[in-house]
Design an enzyme around this catalytic site. Structure first.
Site, PDB file in Angstrom:
ATOM      1  N   HIS A  85      88.125  32.184  91.112  1.00  0.00           N
ATOM      2  CA  HIS A  85      89.004  31.019  91.031  1.00  0.00           C
ATOM      3  C   HIS A  85      89.852  30.972  92.288  1.00  0.00           C
ATOM      4  CE1 HIS A  85      92.125  28.266  89.520  1.00  0.00           C
ATOM      5  NE2 HIS A  85      91.245  27.904  88.614  1.00  0.00           N
TER       6      HIS A  85
ATOM      7  N   ASP B 266      85.897  27.675  82.980  1.00  0.00           N
ATOM      8  CA  ASP B 266      84.756  26.767  83.045  1.00  0.00           C
ATOM      9  C   ASP B 266      83.460  27.444  82.615  1.00  0.00           C
ATOM     10  OD1 ASP B 266      86.281  24.597  84.250  1.00  0.00           O
ATOM     11  OD2 ASP B 266      86.358  25.885  86.010  1.00  0.00           O
TER      12      ASP B 266
END
Length: 443
Positions: free
Chosen positions: A320, A378
């Site tokens: 991320h 996600d």
């Protein structure tokens, strides 16, 4: 560095100074060092240009604080996400989405009466102006739902003139409530339009998540029944995507809002920014990657390719921009994923089998550990949404629906900040400095 206790505004305090030396001239400049309630201190460079004639250069704003905010705090190294001081895990475990909305908007979790009042306000604002439904017929049936959302959300300002005066706190509050309330209706209508089914009007007897699922998957032909497992999963997905500090879309909303644009236009700008695959389309990219891998047996080859810097293949859903540790939202999403698949009776789901093996590798392989490529939110959300029946084109729409409260809270905070100015980034110009004009017949 010198210490001081001067407070410019809010909870921002000058904690010292940083001395900058220009090696070309030998001139020194003391810049204020500001500290908030937690997190890294920041160097106040607002007078840098006036004092030195220099700008700073920071593409992507990776080291620049464009505002001070009391809404969301992220410590990416430690895997911490706090909303108004509360850990995301505690909120997801103990609150529903509208409680989190109240927290983000107002700074505190509601008491029982405040909760009831807030839920009633949102519930009774879920309908949209009937004329607005005519907008949908102007789009092609194969239009991407996010294209539709950009148009209809921006168009809200043409219908609700009584909540566009951004300097009126009452109108700001009404606009915030309307956006939170109407976004599920608009999102469900975008889905219904693309599949050719009639719009379903919201029901006041359903919760926020239940209402969205009803308007999305219900039909006039039969009674729609609430599935508590799926509605709770939907609610958790909303909570986990409610706000995420100063990301690309939130910064877009703030930048648009800095020009004093109306709130509906600002949220539409956030939707446009979120539409980009580098931002809101990550969970859709995860599903495409799992399809590409195909089976558990193929994982070693794709992991090998992911480690090869000369190979274009990338593992989606790992790592991320902010988190350099395990995404605190991923664990909650993983548990929710199992609950949804079990409730729907989905056994041996190929995507999940590949995902679990990839997660196992990522948490044990030295390459992933060294580069801190941990599974993010996600990684699991796409599997859940697909299992619930959402097409991949709707994934980012759901993200926008959930993130609306974060956007409008950040917008509201910015408008109420006395230090707020219109956004005007600088540049490092690399074009022609000056050229003599050449007439057309001599070019």
């Amino acid at each position: 560095m010198e210490s001081s206790k001067h407070t410019p505004h809010g909870d921002v305090t000058q904690v010292g100074t940083v001395t900058l030396t220009d090696d070309a001239t030998g001139k020194t400049l003391k810049l204020p060092l500001l500290g908030g309630s937690t997190g890294p201190n920041v160097i106040d460079i607002r007078k840098l240009y006036a004092e030195t004639g220099y700008f700073t250069y920071d593409p992507g704003f990776t080291s620049t604080a464009a505002c001070d905010s009391a809404i969301t705090y992220i410590d990416g190294d430690e895997g911490i996400l706090l909303h108004r001081g509360y850990a995301i895990a505690d909120l997801a475990e103990n609150c529903d989405f509208l409680e989190v909305c109240h927290l983000l908007l107002n700074g505190e979790l509601p008491n029982p009466q405040q909760k009831a009042d807030f839920e009633r306000t949102i519930t009774y604002h879920t309908m949209v102006h009937e004329q607005l439904t005519k907008f949908y017929s102007g789009f092609r049936r194969d239009a991407h739902p996010m294209a539709i959302m950009c148009g209809v959300v921006g168009a809200l300002s043409a219908f609700y003139h009584d909540s566009t005066d951004i300097f009126d706190p009452v109108q700001r509050k009404i606009a915030a409530h309307r956006l939170i309330a109407k976004m599920p209706t608009l999102a469900a209508m975008a889905y219904k339009y693309t599949v050719g089914e009639p719009f379903m009007y919201p029901r006041n007897d359903l919760s926020y998540a239940e209402n969205f699922l009803y308007m999305t998957f219900g039909t006039p032909c039969e009674e729609w029944k609430v599935d508590p497992v799926l509605s709770e999963a939907m609610d958790k997905i909303f909570i986990l995507h409610a706000d995420h500090e100063q990301n690309a879309s939130t910064s877009t909303v703030r930048l648009a809002g800095s020009s004093h644009a109306n709130p509906f236009a600002c949220i539409a700008s956030g939707i446009a920014a979120l539409w980009g695959p580098a931002h809101g389309g990550a969970n859709e990219a995860v599903l495409k990657m799992l399809d590409q891998i195909g089976s558990v047996e193929n994982i070693p080859e794709f992991v090998r390719r992911a480690k090869d810097k000369n190979d274009s293949f990338r593992l989606m859903g790992f790592g991320h921009r902010v988190y350099k540790n395990y995404d605190p939202r991923a664990k909650i999403m993983r548990e929710t994923c199992y609950q949804v698949l079990d409730r729907l009776g989905i056994k041996d789901e190929p995507h999940l089998a590949i995902a679990m093996e990839l997660e196992k590798i990522a948490l044990s392989d030295e390459y992933f550990i060294e580069k801190k490529l941990y599974p993010n939110v996600d990684f699991y959300s796409g599997i859940i949404l697909k299992a619930m029946g959402f097409p991949t084109s709707m994934f980012t729409v759901l993200f926008a629906l959930a993130r609306t409260v974060g956007w409008i809270s950040q917008w509201k905070e910015m408008i109420e900040d006395p230090a707020q100015k219109i956004g005007r980034p600088r540049q490092l110009f690399t074009g022609h400095a000056s050229r003599s004009f050449v007439p057309l017949d001599k070019r």
